[in-house]
Design a protein around this motif. Structure first.
Motif, PDB file in Angstrom:
ATOM      1  N   GLY A 148      46.851  33.502  47.182  1.00 54.31           N
ATOM      2  CA  GLY A 148      47.290  34.634  46.390  1.00 54.31           C
ATOM      3  C   GLY A 148      48.513  34.215  45.605  1.00 54.31           C
ATOM      4  N   ILE A 149      48.964  35.076  44.707  1.00 53.30           N
ATOM      5  CA  ILE A 149      50.032  34.705  43.779  1.00 53.30           C
ATOM      6  C   ILE A 149      51.238  35.616  43.937  1.00 53.30           C
ATOM      7  CG2 ILE A 149      50.665  34.609  41.321  1.00 53.30           C
ATOM      8  CD1 ILE A 149      47.813  33.674  40.745  1.00 53.30           C
ATOM      9  N   VAL A 150      52.416  35.003  43.903  1.00 49.21           N
ATOM     10  CA  VAL A 150      53.681  35.716  43.821  1.00 49.21           C
ATOM     11  C   VAL A 150      54.279  35.425  42.441  1.00 49.21           C
ATOM     12  CG1 VAL A 150      56.066  35.828  44.642  1.00 49.21           C
ATOM     13  CG2 VAL A 150      54.184  35.730  46.289  1.00 49.21           C
ATOM     14  N   VAL A 151      54.579  36.468  41.690  1.00 50.36           N
ATOM     15  CA  VAL A 151      55.237  36.298  40.393  1.00 50.36           C
ATOM     16  C   VAL A 151      56.736  36.427  40.610  1.00 50.36           C
ATOM     17  CG1 VAL A 151      55.536  37.191  38.055  1.00 50.36           C
ATOM     18  CG2 VAL A 151      53.256  37.164  39.097  1.00 50.36           C
TER      19      VAL A 151
ATOM     20  N   ILE B 240      45.748  36.653  36.036  1.00 52.55           N
ATOM     21  CA  ILE B 240      45.525  37.048  37.431  1.00 52.55           C
ATOM     22  C   ILE B 240      44.431  38.108  37.514  1.00 52.55           C
ATOM     23  CG2 ILE B 240      46.580  38.200  39.423  1.00 52.55           C
ATOM     24  CD1 ILE B 240      49.239  36.859  38.602  1.00 52.55           C
ATOM     25  N   SER B 241      44.462  39.059  36.579  1.00 51.96           N
ATOM     26  CA  SER B 241      43.461  40.123  36.562  1.00 51.96           C
ATOM     27  C   SER B 241      42.077  39.586  36.196  1.00 51.96           C
ATOM     28  CB  SER B 241      43.883  41.204  35.576  1.00 51.96           C
ATOM     29  OG  SER B 241      42.918  42.228  35.489  1.00 51.96           O
ATOM     30  N   GLU B 242      42.020  38.725  35.181  1.00 50.91           N
ATOM     31  CA  GLU B 242      40.744  38.164  34.737  1.00 50.91           C
ATOM     32  C   GLU B 242      40.083  37.331  35.825  1.00 50.91           C
ATOM     33  OE1 GLU B 242      41.805  35.963  31.309  1.00 50.91           O
ATOM     34  OE2 GLU B 242      42.211  37.742  30.072  1.00 50.91           O
ATOM     35  N   GLU B 243      40.890  36.591  36.588  1.00 53.36           N
ATOM     36  CA  GLU B 243      40.360  35.721  37.638  1.00 53.36           C
ATOM     37  C   GLU B 243      40.205  36.440  38.974  1.00 53.36           C
ATOM     38  OE1 GLU B 243      39.307  32.564  37.194  1.00 53.36           O
ATOM     39  OE2 GLU B 243      39.704  32.865  35.050  1.00 53.36           O
ATOM     40  N   ASN B 244      40.597  37.715  39.001  1.00 52.84           N
ATOM     41  CA  ASN B 244      40.475  38.523  40.210  1.00 52.84           C
ATOM     42  C   ASN B 244      41.205  37.887  41.401  1.00 52.84           C
ATOM     43  OD1 ASN B 244      39.603  40.820  41.598  1.00 52.84           O
ATOM     44  ND2 ASN B 244      37.748  39.794  42.361  1.00 52.84           N
TER      45      ASN B 244
END
Length: 291
Positions: free
Chosen positions: A222-225, A239-243
């Motif tokens: 997962g990703i932390v911005v 992030i949204s496009e790659e779900n």
């Protein structure tokens, strides 16, 4: 068995260490002391800068077996030199000179296989150091440090991972930046990966590379911005496009950045930032129940 969490970033300066040490501190104070921080950024470890009270409890040397040429047996045929893929061997037959550079050698053993005269043996050569620290009356933090000039980060990281205590419930690995071999070695046995990025074009470019690596290694992540509020929205669009799961957004805070520069990262954490780390810790706690 420990639950292993690796904190990675495609580039330096995104806040990977900020996330790693804050997550470690949050878990220790809000959840459980049964957690360990392992600094795998062996070229420039700096997790300990933020734990002023940590005390050294053990140090050990990381050795690499390096071939040594016995000139009394060597015929200076240069066969070993031809076999060496790393240009670590220099043979000058005219002056009967033969040597192996330990800083270029990768200990593959090809030269010993190539030598027909039993003129090459191995000896240990120090390439780094492992240091164990206690922060809260436990072996909380382990740091790997590569000897200056050595290219063998992965060897030090391998030994560092062996030092980690498998009896501790949670292990947090602060990985080196980038997507090269040291990162692959760090995350190879991790149960979950946290990718730290920033909302800038450079952050997005390197995030794409890191996501590709995680997918190739079949690792959940997962990703932390970090530094949220700066830059643009392109990272969020990706992030949204790659779900991909957005785990937390750490807002940019000038005062907090100033504390980082002074090595006071864990002091007086603004509530809005503290809440994001608590949210991240809760997510991981819930995930551990099902992994």
């Amino acid at each position: 068995m420990s639950y292993k969490i690796a904190v990675c970033s495609g580039k330096g300066g995104t806040g990977k260490t900020t996330v790693a040490v804050n997550l470690f501190s949050t878990i220790q104070t809000k959840w459980t002391k049964n957690v360990q921080l392992i600094d795998c950024d062996v070229e420039e470890p700096n997790d300990l800068l933020f734990f002023k009270d940590a005390k050294v409890i053990n140090r050990s040397i990381v050795n690499q077996p390096v071939p040594v040429i016995d000139e009394s047996k060597c015929t200076f045929c240069r066969n070993c030199e031809d076999f060496c893929e790393f240009n670590a061997i220099s043979i000058i037959p005219s002056v009967k000179y033969a040597t192996i550079d330990p800083n270029m050698c990768h200990s593959c053993g090809a030269c010993m296989h190539a030598c027909k005269y039993n003129a090459i043996k191995e000896k240990n050569h120090a390439i780094g150091e492992l240091t164990e620290y206690t922060n809260r009356n436990e072996t909380d933090i382990i740091e790997g440090s590569l000897k200056i000039g050595s290219p063998l980060q992965t060897r030090v990281i391998k030994d560092l991972k062996k030092k980690a205590n498998e009896n501790i419930g949670i292990q947090i690995f602060d990985a080196p930046p980038g997507t090269s071999c040291p990162v692959v070695e760090t995350v190879s046995e991790a149960d979950y990966i946290i990718l730290v990025t920033e909302p800038t074009p450079f952050g997005l470019y390197d995030l794409r590379l890191t996501v590709d690596l995680m997918n190739e290694m079949n690792k959940p992540f997962g990703i932390v911005v970090n530094k949220a509020g700066l830059g643009d929205r392109e990272v969020y669009n990706y992030i949204s496009e790659e779900n991909i799961d957005l785990l937390a957004e750490i807002p940019f805070n000038r005062d907090y950045a100033s504390q980082y520069a002074k090595g006071k990262l864990l002091a007086n954490v603004p509530p809005i930032i503290e809440q994001e780390y608590l949210k991240l810790a809760i997510y991981l706690k819930n995930r551990m129940k099902y992994d």
